[in-house]
Scaffold this motif. Sequence first.
Motif, mmCIF file in Angstrom:
data_model
loop_
_atom_site.group_PDB
_atom_site.id
_atom_site.type_symbol
_atom_site.label_atom_id
_atom_site.label_comp_id
_atom_site.label_asym_id
_atom_site.label_seq_id
_atom_site.Cartn_x
_atom_site.Cartn_y
_atom_site.Cartn_z
ATOM 1 N N THR A 102 0.649 5.621 -8.331
ATOM 2 C CA THR A 102 0.017 4.579 -7.514
ATOM 3 C C THR A 102 1.094 3.877 -6.689
ATOM 4 O OG1 THR A 102 0.204 2.945 -9.294
ATOM 5 C CG2 THR A 102 -1.857 4.203 -9.142
ATOM 6 N N GLU A 103 0.661 3.272 -5.609
ATOM 7 C CA GLU A 103 1.616 2.645 -4.691
ATOM 8 C C GLU A 103 1.005 1.427 -4.017
ATOM 9 O OE1 GLU A 103 4.340 3.834 -0.747
ATOM 10 O OE2 GLU A 103 2.758 5.177 -1.473
ATOM 11 N N ILE A 104 1.839 0.429 -3.827
ATOM 12 C CA ILE A 104 1.496 -0.704 -2.969
ATOM 13 C C ILE A 104 2.362 -0.562 -1.722
ATOM 14 C CG2 ILE A 104 1.534 -3.207 -2.674
ATOM 15 C CD1 ILE A 104 1.134 -3.512 -5.657
ATOM 16 N N THR A 127 3.788 1.482 -10.783
ATOM 17 C CA THR A 127 3.475 1.405 -9.358
ATOM 18 C C THR A 127 4.743 1.300 -8.507
ATOM 19 O OG1 THR A 127 1.384 0.293 -9.823
ATOM 20 C CG2 THR A 127 2.223 0.129 -7.586
ATOM 21 N N ALA A 175 -3.051 -7.505 -3.181
ATOM 22 C CA ALA A 175 -2.622 -6.133 -3.456
ATOM 23 C C ALA A 175 -2.041 -6.020 -4.861
ATOM 24 C CB ALA A 175 -1.598 -5.689 -2.418
ATOM 25 N N PHE A 176 -1.249 -7.006 -5.257
ATOM 26 C CA PHE A 176 -0.675 -6.993 -6.613
ATOM 27 C C PHE A 176 -1.725 -7.349 -7.654
ATOM 28 C CE2 PHE A 176 3.312 -7.212 -4.275
ATOM 29 C CZ PHE A 176 4.169 -6.454 -5.066
ATOM 30 N N ASP A 220 -1.944 -0.412 -12.195
ATOM 31 C CA ASP A 220 -0.568 -0.037 -12.505
ATOM 32 C C ASP A 220 -0.545 1.228 -13.356
ATOM 33 O OD1 ASP A 220 2.172 -0.075 -12.683
ATOM 34 O OD2 ASP A 220 2.227 -1.572 -14.293
ATOM 35 N N TYR A 265 -5.013 -6.858 -7.733
ATOM 36 C CA TYR A 265 -6.036 -5.857 -8.012
ATOM 37 C C TYR A 265 -5.480 -4.447 -8.131
ATOM 38 C CZ TYR A 265 -9.366 -9.550 -6.999
ATOM 39 O OH TYR A 265 -10.083 -10.718 -7.041
ATOM 40 N N ASN A 266 -4.168 -4.322 -8.042
ATOM 41 C CA ASN A 266 -3.562 -3.006 -8.164
ATOM 42 C C ASN A 266 -3.726 -2.426 -9.564
ATOM 43 O OD1 ASN A 266 -1.548 -0.831 -7.364
ATOM 44 N ND2 ASN A 266 -0.490 -1.793 -9.094
ATOM 45 N N PHE A 302 -7.017 0.496 -6.556
ATOM 46 C CA PHE A 302 -7.771 -0.402 -7.429
ATOM 47 C C PHE A 302 -8.803 0.418 -8.204
ATOM 48 C CE2 PHE A 302 -10.592 0.046 -3.898
ATOM 49 C CZ PHE A 302 -11.868 -0.164 -4.384
ATOM 50 N N ASN A 354 -3.344 -0.730 -1.455
ATOM 51 C CA ASN A 354 -3.122 -0.686 -2.897
ATOM 52 C C ASN A 354 -4.266 0.054 -3.571
ATOM 53 O OD1 ASN A 354 -4.653 -3.434 -2.382
ATOM 54 N ND2 ASN A 354 -5.052 -2.897 -4.524
#
Length: 253
Positions: free
Chosen positions: A183-185, A146, A173-174, A179, A176-177, A204, A202
Motif C-alpha cells: 500500500t502507498e500514500i 505503507t 490519507a493517513f 497499513d 483512512y489508510n 482504504f 491512499n
Amino acid sequence: MAQERDPDYLSVLQKSVLDNFLFKSSSVGLYFNLFSGLLLPIAVKSSLGYYQIHIRNLELEKEKVQLELNFLKAQVNPHFLFNTLNNLYGLILHDRPDASAETVTRLSDYLRYSLDNANKKSIPLSDEITLINNYIELESLRLNHTKVSFTTNVDNTTASLPPLLFIPIIENAFKYNVDKKETEIRIDLSVNSNTVKLEVENAFDKDRTKIDSGGLGLSNLKKRLDLYFSENYTFDVDIDNSVYKVSLKLILT
C-alpha cells in the motif's frame, strides 16, 4: 359715460378665475400626491434593499468568523497529537534518543507553526511544504508497511496561500489508510506560475470505511476554499476500487 358692467357677466368672470385657480391648485396637489405616493414606496423599497444587503453582509461576516473559529479548533487534531506522543513514548522505551529528539523537534515546530500562523491570511508556500514534511514524518512513525512519498515540483518560489490548507487532505490519507503490504500514500504538489495543484492518493478498506458526499470529512476545507478562492479552484474526489484520490487545483490571483 362709463360703460355699465353686467353683474351676471362679472360673476361669471370671477367664477371662471376662481375655478381656474382651484383647478391649478388641485393639479398641483394631484401631482404632489402622485409624487408622494411614488416616492414613499421607492424609498421603502430602497431602504429594505439596503437593510437586506446589510443583514446579508453581517451573516457572511458571522459565517467567516465561525469558520475561522472552527479552523482554529481543528488546527491540531487531538488524535494526531495523541498518536505522536504515543510514538514518542515508544521511541523512548526502545532507547532511540536521536529519533526521540527529532520527533520532539518536529512536533514542536508543527505546533508552533499552527499557533503562529493560524490568524494570517497567507503564508509562503515554502513554509507550508516544510510543515507537510514534518507532518508526514510524524505520522509515518505509526506505519509498518505503507510506503509514503511526497514529491514537489515548484517553479514559482514566491507563491503564498492560506495556512494549513493542505493538511486536512493529507491528514485524511493517513487516517483512512490501510497499513498493509504493497500500500502507498502518494502526495504530489506542483506549482506552475499562478497554479497550485495537490494530488493525494491512499488505499482504504471499502468494506469498513463509509464514503459520504462530503468526502471523508473535508466539508470544512471546502468552506475555506469558497471563502478564500471563490470560483478560482477545483476540488475533485475519485474512488478507484480501494484507492481514494483527491485532486485540488488553486488559481492564485
